[in-house]
Design an enzyme around this catalytic site. Structure first.
Site, PDB file in Angstrom:
ATOM      1  N   ASP A  45      40.776  54.132  35.869  1.00  0.00           N
ATOM      2  CA  ASP A  45      39.550  53.609  35.230  1.00  0.00           C
ATOM      3  C   ASP A  45      38.230  54.070  35.851  1.00  0.00           C
ATOM      4  O   ASP A  45      37.285  53.266  35.978  1.00  0.00           O
ATOM      5  CB  ASP A  45      39.582  52.069  35.199  1.00  0.00           C
ATOM      6  CG  ASP A  45      40.775  51.517  34.436  1.00  0.00           C
ATOM      7  OD1 ASP A  45      41.547  52.312  33.877  1.00  0.00           O
ATOM      8  OD2 ASP A  45      40.942  50.289  34.411  1.00  0.00           O
ATOM      9  N   GLU A  94      40.506  51.800  30.761  1.00  0.00           N
ATOM     10  CA  GLU A  94      40.614  50.470  30.166  1.00  0.00           C
ATOM     11  C   GLU A  94      39.705  50.458  28.955  1.00  0.00           C
ATOM     12  O   GLU A  94      38.477  50.571  29.082  1.00  0.00           O
ATOM     13  CB  GLU A  94      40.194  49.377  31.160  1.00  0.00           C
ATOM     14  CG  GLU A  94      40.335  47.969  30.557  1.00  0.00           C
ATOM     15  CD  GLU A  94      39.932  46.850  31.508  1.00  0.00           C
ATOM     16  OE1 GLU A  94      39.644  47.128  32.678  1.00  0.00           O
ATOM     17  OE2 GLU A  94      39.900  45.694  31.053  1.00  0.00           O
ATOM     18  N   LYS A 122      44.556  51.991  28.163  1.00  0.00           N
ATOM     19  CA  LYS A 122      45.266  50.728  28.393  1.00  0.00           C
ATOM     20  C   LYS A 122      44.408  49.542  27.985  1.00  0.00           C
ATOM     21  O   LYS A 122      43.220  49.486  28.295  1.00  0.00           O
ATOM     22  CB  LYS A 122      45.684  50.630  29.866  1.00  0.00           C
ATOM     23  CG  LYS A 122      44.519  50.636  30.852  1.00  0.00           C
ATOM     24  CD  LYS A 122      45.063  50.765  32.257  1.00  0.00           C
ATOM     25  CE  LYS A 122      44.028  50.610  33.329  1.00  0.00           C
ATOM     26  NZ  LYS A 122      43.321  49.348  33.373  1.00  0.00           N
ATOM     27  N   LYS A 167      44.694  45.153  32.366  1.00  0.00           N
ATOM     28  CA  LYS A 167      44.284  45.569  33.709  1.00  0.00           C
ATOM     29  C   LYS A 167      45.326  46.502  34.312  1.00  0.00           C
ATOM     30  O   LYS A 167      44.989  47.484  34.966  1.00  0.00           O
ATOM     31  CB  LYS A 167      44.071  44.334  34.608  1.00  0.00           C
ATOM     32  CG  LYS A 167      43.042  43.339  34.074  1.00  0.00           C
ATOM     33  CD  LYS A 167      41.701  43.977  33.766  1.00  0.00           C
ATOM     34  CE  LYS A 167      40.677  42.957  33.298  1.00  0.00           C
ATOM     35  NZ  LYS A 167      39.464  43.601  32.746  1.00  0.00           N
ATOM     36  N   VAL A 187      39.137  52.263  40.377  1.00  0.00           N
ATOM     37  CA  VAL A 187      38.440  50.973  40.432  1.00  0.00           C
ATOM     38  C   VAL A 187      39.039  49.994  39.425  1.00  0.00           C
ATOM     39  O   VAL A 187      39.619  50.408  38.443  1.00  0.00           O
ATOM     40  CB  VAL A 187      36.938  51.183  40.116  1.00  0.00           C
ATOM     41  CG1 VAL A 187      36.285  52.042  41.189  1.00  0.00           C
ATOM     42  CG2 VAL A 187      36.703  51.790  38.733  1.00  0.00           C
ATOM     43  N   THR A 188      38.792  48.704  39.679  1.00  0.00           N
ATOM     44  CA  THR A 188      38.368  48.129  40.937  1.00  0.00           C
ATOM     45  C   THR A 188      39.607  47.728  41.746  1.00  0.00           C
ATOM     46  O   THR A 188      40.644  47.423  41.170  1.00  0.00           O
ATOM     47  CB  THR A 188      37.470  46.880  40.733  1.00  0.00           C
ATOM     48  OG1 THR A 188      38.206  45.854  40.051  1.00  0.00           O
ATOM     49  CG2 THR A 188      36.219  47.233  39.947  1.00  0.00           C
ATOM     50  N   CYS A 198      42.129  46.224  38.397  1.00  0.00           N
ATOM     51  CA  CYS A 198      43.045  47.154  37.737  1.00  0.00           C
ATOM     52  C   CYS A 198      43.912  47.939  38.712  1.00  0.00           C
ATOM     53  O   CYS A 198      45.056  48.274  38.404  1.00  0.00           O
ATOM     54  CB  CYS A 198      42.265  48.086  36.824  1.00  0.00           C
ATOM     55  SG  CYS A 198      41.593  47.193  35.404  1.00  0.00           S
ATOM     56  N   GLN A 216      53.716  42.783  55.335  1.00  0.00           N
ATOM     57  CA  GLN A 216      55.143  42.472  55.182  1.00  0.00           C
ATOM     58  C   GLN A 216      55.985  43.734  54.993  1.00  0.00           C
ATOM     59  O   GLN A 216      56.880  43.785  54.150  1.00  0.00           O
ATOM     60  CB  GLN A 216      55.371  41.508  54.018  1.00  0.00           C
ATOM     61  CG  GLN A 216      54.538  40.217  54.098  1.00  0.00           C
ATOM     62  CD  GLN A 216      54.814  39.280  52.957  1.00  0.00           C
ATOM     63  OE1 GLN A 216      55.884  38.705  52.868  1.00  0.00           O
ATOM     64  NE2 GLN A 216      53.838  39.143  52.079  1.00  0.00           N
TER      65      GLN A 216
HETATM   66  N1  TIU Z   1      39.289  48.585  35.796  1.00  0.00           N
HETATM   67  C1  TIU Z   1      39.078  47.333  36.209  1.00  0.00           C
HETATM   68  O1  TIU Z   1      39.248  47.002  37.374  1.00  0.00           O
HETATM   69  N2  TIU Z   1      38.604  46.428  35.252  1.00  0.00           N
HETATM   70  C2  TIU Z   1      37.848  45.326  35.561  1.00  0.00           C
HETATM   71  O2  TIU Z   1      37.506  44.549  34.671  1.00  0.00           O
HETATM   72  N3  TIU Z   1      37.444  45.183  36.857  1.00  0.00           N
HETATM   73  C3  TIU Z   1      36.594  44.249  37.367  1.00  0.00           C
HETATM   74  O3  TIU Z   1      36.474  44.186  38.582  1.00  0.00           O
HETATM   75  N4  TIU Z   1      35.914  43.468  36.544  1.00  0.00           N
END
Ligand code: TIU
Length: 223
Positions: A24, A72, A129, A132, A157-158, A162, A202
């Protein structure tokens, strides 16, 4: 076999069976005026990882490894966007609303495009997609199986949304995953730090972590 001095212990992989999975890296998350900002986030934090991601992508391409990009995003009619996702919280703009980069998180709009610096090359797999996680409601697992992939090197990210969701989905499907810690970012530094720790805790319960220069050196040495 490539050995990487990762945490919590060595991550070992064969390039032919490993894909670079880039989550993403879209304008909607990294640039002002997109989804990330509409949720109230400071998006400037995220662009800092772009040079490190570029270096890894170039090295991976140079080594001939498989590259997979994800986005996304939703269909224009939002038929793949659950109302629970669209209506959650109090964003300034909701998914599908028109913002400065077109309709938020909608396929084909400027905001949903992968940033220019990491633009997919023809022939590289791009997985769109609705969730997430990159495995949910996508053909990712089928594509990885057809390509005989068992290991994933992950960036994007993030970190705690995701990226972490995808790592957990991949781990449950039997993939060994390495998260490149300087090639992932969150709007919340404490969430990034916590995610890195919980992934490798772990005995690598979800996966491994490492800084990208280690991977660059290993790819160079493997040539
Ligand atoms: N790609 C992804 O992480 N989508 C999000 O909505 N991330 C947020 O941190 N909001």
């Amino acid at each position: 076999m490539i050995h990487l001095n990762a945490q919590p212990f060595s991550f070992e992989f064969e390039l032919a069976h490993t894909a670079l999975l880039i989550i993403d890296m879209q304008r909607d998350f990294i640039e002002p005026g997109g989804f990330g900002e509409s949720l109230g986030n400071d998006v400037s934090l995220l662009s800092a990882i772009v040079p490190a991601c570029q270096a890894v992508l170039a090295a991976w391409r140079g080594a001939g490894g498989m590259v997979v990009h994800t986005r996304e995003q939703h269909r224009a009619d939002l038929s793949d966007c659950p109302p629970a996702k669209r209506n959650r919280g109090q964003p300034t703009l909701r998914i599908g609303d028109v913002g400065p980069m077109g309709r938020i998180l909608v396929a084909g709009e400027p905001g949903s495009q992968i940033i220019e610096a990491l633009k997919p090359l023809p022939g590289e797999l791009v997985i769109d997609k609705p969730g997430k996680g990159a495995f949910y409601a996508t053909a990712l697992q089928t594509a990885l199986r057809l390509a005989d992939i068992s290991h994933l090197v992950v960036m994007g990210v993030t970190t705690e949304v995701c990226v972490q969701t995808t790592l957990r989905e991949a781990n449950d499907r039997g993939y060994d995953c390495l998260l490149l810690q300087d090639c992932t970012e969150s709007y919340f530094p404490q969430f990034k730090a916590a995610t890195l720790e919980m992934v490798r805790a772990q005995g690598a319960i979800v996966g491994w972590t490492a800084d990208s220069p280690l991977l660059l050196q290993a790819l160079q040495a493997g040539r």
